[in-house]
Design a protein around this motif. Structure first.
Motif, mmCIF file in Angstrom:
data_model
loop_
_atom_site.group_PDB
_atom_site.id
_atom_site.type_symbol
_atom_site.label_atom_id
_atom_site.label_comp_id
_atom_site.label_asym_id
_atom_site.label_seq_id
_atom_site.Cartn_x
_atom_site.Cartn_y
_atom_site.Cartn_z
ATOM 1 N N ARG A 92 0.829 -1.208 0.000
ATOM 2 C CA ARG A 92 0.000 0.000 0.000
ATOM 3 C C ARG A 92 0.866 1.263 0.000
ATOM 4 O O ARG A 92 0.553 2.239 -0.686
ATOM 5 N N ARG A 93 1.965 1.234 0.758
ATOM 6 C CA ARG A 93 2.828 2.417 0.853
ATOM 7 C C ARG A 93 3.549 2.685 -0.476
ATOM 8 O O ARG A 93 3.653 3.834 -0.911
ATOM 9 N N VAL A 94 4.030 1.631 -1.124
ATOM 10 C CA VAL A 94 4.683 1.822 -2.425
ATOM 11 C C VAL A 94 3.690 2.366 -3.434
ATOM 12 O O VAL A 94 3.992 3.304 -4.186
ATOM 13 N N HIS A 95 2.509 1.807 -3.485
ATOM 14 C CA HIS A 95 1.486 2.291 -4.400
ATOM 15 C C HIS A 95 1.144 3.749 -4.115
ATOM 16 O O HIS A 95 0.993 4.556 -5.047
ATOM 17 N N ALA A 96 1.003 4.082 -2.830
ATOM 18 C CA ALA A 96 0.629 5.454 -2.470
ATOM 19 C C ALA A 96 1.673 6.449 -2.956
ATOM 20 O O ALA A 96 1.334 7.495 -3.538
ATOM 21 N N ARG A 97 2.941 6.144 -2.741
ATOM 22 C CA ARG A 97 3.991 7.086 -3.129
ATOM 23 C C ARG A 97 4.233 7.089 -4.637
ATOM 24 O O ARG A 97 4.243 8.150 -5.272
ATOM 25 N N ALA A 98 4.459 5.918 -5.189
ATOM 26 C CA ALA A 98 4.862 5.855 -6.594
ATOM 27 C C ALA A 98 3.758 6.269 -7.544
ATOM 28 O O ALA A 98 4.013 6.914 -8.569
ATOM 29 N N VAL A 99 2.515 5.942 -7.203
ATOM 30 C CA VAL A 99 1.423 6.148 -8.149
ATOM 31 C C VAL A 99 0.540 7.345 -7.790
ATOM 32 O O VAL A 99 0.239 8.174 -8.648
ATOM 33 N N THR A 100 0.134 7.453 -6.532
ATOM 34 C CA THR A 100 -0.793 8.527 -6.171
ATOM 35 C C THR A 100 -0.105 9.765 -5.619
ATOM 36 O O THR A 100 -0.735 10.811 -5.482
ATOM 37 N N GLY A 101 1.186 9.666 -5.261
ATOM 38 C CA GLY A 101 1.930 10.842 -4.835
ATOM 39 C C GLY A 101 1.736 11.234 -3.390
ATOM 40 O O GLY A 101 2.106 12.349 -2.998
#
Length: 315
Positions: A146-155
């Motif tokens: 969830r953390r990787v997705h939040a940073r890499a994709v949603t900013g």
């Protein structure tokens, strides 16, 4: 935001990083069993890998199959859970082992639905075992992912406080279509979050997707909330753990007064694991009322049982 045309490059970058940076963990070994994967996934819930490794190894040596654990008393699962925390997970694993013997001939089933039907197995664990043990294309979403997705994709610096439907949709959109690649992707993103894209000290210079990271592009905006660790010293949880430690070291029932009152001389001397566990409990200085709450909680949760002779692990 990554577009569909960006996904192959994203998948390739993260998986290639994983191929060289992944930790050598026994539940990832080619010869690991599906049972070993299930045990690891339950143990790893809210628990660091470094603490799980020795306990997992001891469990797999003692109970290499579901039938081996099912044949043991539930209390033995609690006893050998050690200090992993959240010991109800030990009871859930024991219940799952019994169900595997009763319903599946002692084998771990390979589909999400069958895994989800096991006692104590939730949606994440069912998806993780189906993916990592059986190569199924499943949407595996843990805190690291969830953390990787939040940073890499949603900013955003951190994901939402609780898992949202939007996060599950995003994870599903990012999942490779080919099953084998989807398994590698799930494991790779999880590892990236554990080793590089950490909650408090991300190592952005080591990230394989830093050039395309939305959070970095936005200037690393601060999180909307600050994660807080759980208090431990002086809490009911600490006392509960100390009481359970005494029961784990005892070879038989422990008289209630020994757990609830002040230090009692049992003629054990200063040596031995039981004596040490009792000393740790008494050194906490917890009032009798707090010890009583801790013991009541253990009894209510099935982690202990009371007999005419005293308190013991469940038989």
């Amino acid at each position: 935001m990554f577009s569909r045309r960006d996904l192959p490059a994203l998948h390739r970058s993260v998986i290639e990083w994983f191929d060289t940076a992944a930790r050598d963990l026994p539940w990832r070994s080619p010869d690991r069993s599906a049972w070993g994967v299930l045990v690891s996934e339950v143990m790893l819930q809210q628990t660091p890998v470094v603490r799980v490794l020795p306990v997992w190894a001891e469990w797999m040596a003692r109970w290499p199959s579901p039938a081996d654990l099912a044949a043991a008393a539930p209390g033995e699962a609690v006893r050998h859970w050690g200090r992993l925390g959240y010991p109800r997970r030990a009871l859930r694993l024991h219940a799952a082992a019994v169900a595997l013997v009763d319903r599946h001939g002692g084998a771990v089933p390979g589909t999400y639905g069958e895994l989800l039907a096991l006692p104590g197995v939730g949606s994440y664990t069912a998806a993780a075992v189906a993916a990592f043990a059986f190569g199924q294309r499943e949407n595996v979403v843990d805190t690291n992912i969830r953390r990787v997705h939040a940073r890499a994709v949603t900013g955003t610096a951190l994901p939402a406080r609780s898992l949202t439907a939007a996060e599950m949709r995003l994870a599903a959109d990012l999942l490779p279509a080919e099953p084998a690649e989807s398994v590698r992707w799930n494991a790779a993103v999880m590892e990236l979050g554990a080793l590089v894209c950490t909650a408090r000290s991300p190592q952005c210079g080591q990230c394989p997707v830093r050039a395309a990271c939305a959070w970095l592009a936005a200037g690393r905006p601060a999180p909307e909330y600050v994660p807080k660790g759980q208090a431990w010293a002086g809490t009911d949880r600490q006392v509960r753990g100390a009481v359970l430690a005494v029961l784990r070291e005892a070879e038989g029932p422990v008289v209630r007064d020994v757990l609830l009152s002040g230090p009692i001389d049992l003629g054990l001397g200063g040596e031995g694991r039981l004596s040490a566990a009792l000393s740790r409990l008494h050194r906490l200085g917890a009032p009798e009322e707090q010890r009583g709450r801790a013991l009541a909680g253990l009894l209510d949760d099935g982690l202990a049982e009371e007999t005419a002779a005293g308190i013991q692990l469940p038989a």
